[in-house]
Design a protein around this motif. Structure first.
Motif, PDB file in Angstrom:
ATOM      1  N   LEU A   1     -15.762  64.426  69.148  1.00 27.09           N
ATOM      2  CA  LEU A   1     -16.851  65.155  68.493  1.00 27.09           C
ATOM      3  C   LEU A   1     -16.621  65.344  66.999  1.00 27.09           C
ATOM      4  N   GLN A   2     -17.725  65.432  66.287  1.00 26.91           N
ATOM      5  CA  GLN A   2     -17.619  65.619  64.833  1.00 26.91           C
ATOM      6  C   GLN A   2     -17.542  67.092  64.440  1.00 26.91           C
ATOM      7  N   MET A   3     -17.941  67.986  65.363  1.00 27.02           N
ATOM      8  CA  MET A   3     -17.855  69.424  65.089  1.00 27.02           C
ATOM      9  C   MET A   3     -17.363  70.103  66.371  1.00 27.02           C
ATOM     10  N   VAL A   4     -16.515  71.096  66.216  1.00 24.27           N
ATOM     11  CA  VAL A   4     -16.008  71.797  67.403  1.00 24.27           C
ATOM     12  C   VAL A   4     -15.973  73.301  67.144  1.00 24.27           C
TER      13      VAL A   4
ATOM     14  N   ASN B   1     -12.646  74.920  58.775  1.00 23.69           N
ATOM     15  CA  ASN B   1     -13.069  74.549  57.426  1.00 23.69           C
ATOM     16  C   ASN B   1     -14.576  74.713  57.246  1.00 23.69           C
ATOM     17  N   VAL B   2     -15.174  75.556  58.077  1.00 24.48           N
ATOM     18  CA  VAL B   2     -16.612  75.821  57.977  1.00 24.48           C
ATOM     19  C   VAL B   2     -16.843  77.319  58.179  1.00 24.48           C
ATOM     20  N   ILE B   3     -17.730  77.881  57.341  1.00 24.18           N
ATOM     21  CA  ILE B   3     -18.146  79.275  57.504  1.00 24.18           C
ATOM     22  C   ILE B   3     -19.659  79.291  57.671  1.00 24.18           C
ATOM     23  N   MET B   4     -20.140  80.037  58.654  1.00 26.33           N
ATOM     24  CA  MET B   4     -21.592  80.145  58.843  1.00 26.33           C
ATOM     25  C   MET B   4     -22.045  81.509  58.333  1.00 26.33           C
ATOM     26  N   LEU B   5     -22.987  81.478  57.405  1.00 28.28           N
ATOM     27  CA  LEU B   5     -23.561  82.732  56.918  1.00 28.28           C
ATOM     28  C   LEU B   5     -24.872  82.961  57.639  1.00 28.28           C
ATOM     29  N   ASN B   6     -25.103  84.201  58.040  1.00 29.75           N
ATOM     30  CA  ASN B   6     -26.308  84.476  58.813  1.00 29.75           C
ATOM     31  C   ASN B   6     -27.501  84.732  57.895  1.00 29.75           C
ATOM     32  N   LEU B   7     -28.487  83.833  57.948  1.00 25.28           N
ATOM     33  CA  LEU B   7     -29.672  83.964  57.094  1.00 25.28           C
ATOM     34  C   LEU B   7     -30.850  84.609  57.826  1.00 25.28           C
ATOM     35  N   SER B   8     -30.659  84.976  59.100  1.00 26.92           N
ATOM     36  CA  SER B   8     -31.779  85.533  59.870  1.00 26.92           C
ATOM     37  C   SER B   8     -32.230  86.855  59.243  1.00 26.92           C
ATOM     38  N   PRO B   9     -33.526  87.177  59.345  1.00 27.13           N
ATOM     39  CA  PRO B   9     -33.981  88.478  58.847  1.00 27.13           C
ATOM     40  C   PRO B   9     -33.257  89.598  59.613  1.00 27.13           C
ATOM     41  N   PRO B  10     -33.007  90.772  58.969  1.00 29.14           N
ATOM     42  CA  PRO B  10     -32.228  91.841  59.606  1.00 29.14           C
ATOM     43  C   PRO B  10     -32.742  92.215  60.997  1.00 29.14           C
TER      44      PRO B  10
ATOM     45  N   THR C   1     -12.397  66.630  62.404  1.00 26.79           N
ATOM     46  CA  THR C   1     -13.546  67.384  62.917  1.00 26.79           C
ATOM     47  C   THR C   1     -13.829  68.622  62.059  1.00 26.79           C
ATOM     48  N   LEU C   2     -15.110  69.003  62.010  1.00 28.92           N
ATOM     49  CA  LEU C   2     -15.502  70.202  61.272  1.00 28.92           C
ATOM     50  C   LEU C   2     -15.426  71.392  62.222  1.00 28.92           C
ATOM     51  N   ILE C   3     -14.649  72.400  61.837  1.00 33.36           N
ATOM     52  CA  ILE C   3     -14.399  73.534  62.741  1.00 33.36           C
ATOM     53  C   ILE C   3     -14.834  74.835  62.068  1.00 33.36           C
ATOM     54  N   PRO C   4     -15.800  75.550  62.643  1.00 31.06           N
ATOM     55  CA  PRO C   4     -16.164  76.830  62.032  1.00 31.06           C
ATOM     56  C   PRO C   4     -15.190  77.953  62.422  1.00 31.06           C
ATOM     57  N   ALA C   5     -15.004  78.877  61.490  1.00 28.15           N
ATOM     58  CA  ALA C   5     -14.313  80.130  61.824  1.00 28.15           C
ATOM     59  C   ALA C   5     -15.406  81.002  62.424  1.00 28.15           C
ATOM     60  N   THR C   6     -15.392  81.207  63.732  1.00 26.69           N
ATOM     61  CA  THR C   6     -16.554  81.813  64.403  1.00 26.69           C
ATOM     62  C   THR C   6     -16.641  83.326  64.181  1.00 26.69           C
ATOM     63  N   THR C   7     -17.868  83.815  64.267  1.00 25.09           N
ATOM     64  CA  THR C   7     -18.102  85.255  64.170  1.00 25.09           C
ATOM     65  C   THR C   7     -17.374  85.970  65.302  1.00 25.09           C
ATOM     66  N   ALA C   8     -17.335  85.345  66.480  1.00 24.83           N
ATOM     67  CA  ALA C   8     -16.685  85.991  67.626  1.00 24.83           C
ATOM     68  C   ALA C   8     -15.209  86.281  67.324  1.00 24.83           C
ATOM     69  N   LEU C   9     -14.585  85.402  66.585  1.00 22.86           N
ATOM     70  CA  LEU C   9     -13.185  85.602  66.199  1.00 22.86           C
ATOM     71  C   LEU C   9     -13.067  86.836  65.295  1.00 22.86           C
ATOM     72  N   ALA C  10     -14.051  87.017  64.422  1.00 24.12           N
ATOM     73  CA  ALA C  10     -14.049  88.188  63.541  1.00 24.12           C
ATOM     74  C   ALA C  10     -14.273  89.467  64.342  1.00 24.12           C
ATOM     75  N   VAL C  11     -14.990  89.363  65.453  1.00 25.76           N
ATOM     76  CA  VAL C  11     -15.288  90.561  66.244  1.00 25.76           C
ATOM     77  C   VAL C  11     -14.039  91.012  67.022  1.00 25.76           C
ATOM     78  N   VAL C  12     -13.276  90.088  67.566  1.00 26.04           N
ATOM     79  CA  VAL C  12     -12.097  90.510  68.360  1.00 26.04           C
ATOM     80  C   VAL C  12     -10.910  90.893  67.496  1.00 26.04           C
ATOM     81  N   SER C  13     -10.871  90.443  66.246  1.00 28.88           N
ATOM     82  CA  SER C  13      -9.724  90.798  65.427  1.00 28.88           C
ATOM     83  C   SER C  13     -10.133  90.846  63.967  1.00 28.88           C
ATOM     84  N   LYS C  14      -9.665  91.921  63.289  1.00 28.20           N
ATOM     85  CA  LYS C  14     -10.093  92.180  61.911  1.00 28.20           C
ATOM     86  C   LYS C  14      -9.838  90.957  61.014  1.00 28.20           C
ATOM     87  N   ASP C  15      -8.668  90.358  61.172  1.00 29.17           N
ATOM     88  CA  ASP C  15      -8.331  89.211  60.320  1.00 29.17           C
ATOM     89  C   ASP C  15      -8.669  87.892  60.993  1.00 29.17           C
ATOM     90  N   GLY C  16      -9.422  87.987  62.100  1.00 29.61           N
ATOM     91  CA  GLY C  16      -9.658  86.808  62.924  1.00 29.61           C
ATOM     92  C   GLY C  16     -10.139  85.595  62.161  1.00 29.61           C
TER      93      GLY C  16
END
Ligand code: SAH
Length: 355
Positions: free
Chosen positions: A223-226, A289-298, A264-279
């Motif tokens: 896979l190209q992304m995991v 090597n990928v960060i996803m920023l949430n652009l959804s309306p609040p 492969t392109l690997i995001p640092a997932t939000t779930a990792l941030a939820v289970v651990s402060k420095d996740g």
């Protein structure tokens, strides 16, 4: 263990038994070595670059009943919403102005968004933002539908396999079939998408052997992304009382994925941030090597409750872009705002291995 890590680093492959041995027996000392080799491998292809993506959660309606997910159809405690095509385009526009050049459109499996509507959305995004990449993450569709959306301009598709063990998979996903999940992934790849998959760490009844199967499946499909993230219980699901997955195990899995699939392109997932402060920053330091920023309306972000705790991370995208970039810079990483396709370059061997 030393030889196993060296084999993984030099050949980017291990057998199932070797993966199982690694997962079960790795101690703190070898964990450090695993993380070092994973980081070294990432730097060979990506140097210290981290790509940014803009995530748009455009509908939380879902026909499925995945036992871990708060969007499951039986959950009556979640207020359902859909964004209009114009609202989706407005989200893209705000991300574009911040410099983002990949939009990831994610939703539950929502029948309202027919093939025609998905095609229309893809065309309009590509018309308005021709230099941006479009990723869909909308679940299982027919091959013909994937193909039409691809021809309309979608470049990438994320569909996690969730668990490579048929019994565990089908126990967690009533009325869904493991074979169909795999077929969808194969279809996506053969149509020409950059395809992403991944799994959840710490699902109830998941064993190290199953994780070894998860890792091998990712390697075999190439896979190209995991995306790999810890399980987080959601209060309105049948798994509400189960324990979260561990951030340590997740980081170990991310490092192994980096070594099995170096480019492969690997995001640092939000779930990792939820289970651990420095996740998530640990995820980046080790493998991601990928960060996803949430652009959804609040209002939408708050309702997209796939797991609990996600809403604690509700900075605006602009705020999180600034704070994330400065955190990355402090750790020696640089933000790369380009499209960030799967690399077509070869590795840089200046990063040498020292035993
Ligand atoms: N409907 C789309 C998107 C699903 S949500 C699809 O089927 O691909 C995106 C991802 O969130 C899922 O693939 C799943 O791996 C993850 N997820 C959902 N609920 C979760 C939970 N409780 N804990 C951890 N990850 C979860």
């Amino acid at each position: 263990m030393k030889n196993l890590l060296l084999k993984l680093y030099t050949t980017n492959a291990l057998t199932k038994d070797e993966l199982l041995y690694l997962l079960t027996n790795i101690d703190e000392e070898y964990e450090k070595e695993l993380f070092r080799l994973s980081d070294l491998t990432r730097r060979k292809y990506y140097s210290n670059k981290v790509y940014f993506r803009g995530l748009i959660e455009f509908s939380n309606h879902c026909r499925n009943t995945c036992k871990y997910c708060g969007l499951r159809t039986q959950n009556k405690n979640v207020e359902r919403y859909r964004l209009s095509t114009q609202e989706i385009l407005d989200c893209c526009d705000s991300g574009y102005k911040m410099g983002l050049r990949t939009f990831v459109l994610q939703s539950g499996e929502d029948g309202y968004f027919t093939e025609d509507i998905l095609v229309d959305i893809a065309k309009r995004i590509k018309d308005e933002f021709p230099d941006a990449a479009l990723t869909y993450s909308i679940g299982e569709k027919s091959e013909a539908c994937y193909e039409k959306i691809f021809n309309a301009g979608a470049d990438r598709f994320l569909l996690r396999h969730e668990s490579a063990n048929k019994k565990l998979y089908e126990g967690l996903h009533p009325n869904m079939s493991f074979e169909n999940r795999l077929k969808c992934l194969k279809n996506l790849k053969s149509i020409g998408y950059q395809a992403g998959s991944g799994f959840i760490v710490g699902l109830p009844n998941q064993t190290d052997e199953i994780i070894a199967e998860d890792l091998l499946l990712l390697k075999n499909i190439d896979l190209q992304m995991v995306g790999v993230g810890p399980f987080i219980p959601q209060s309105d699901t049948p798994l509400c009382d189960c324990e979260s997955g561990s951030s340590r195990k997740t980081l170990i899995c991310l490092a192994i994925v980096r070594l099995l699939l170096p480019k492969t392109l690997i995001p640092a997932t939000t779930a990792l941030a939820v289970v651990s402060k420095d996740g998530w920053i640990n995820g980046v330091k080790i493998a991601a090597n990928v960060i996803m920023l949430n652009l959804s309306p609040p209002s939408a972000k708050d309702k997209y409750r796939i797991y609990d705790g996600k809403n604690l991370l509700l900075d605006s995208a602009k705020q999180s872009l600034c704070s994330t970039i400065s955190k990355l810079n402090r750790e020696g990483f640089v933000a790369d705002m380009s499209k960030g396709n799967y690399p077509d370059w070869e590795r840089n061997d200046n990063y040498e291995y020292n035993a």
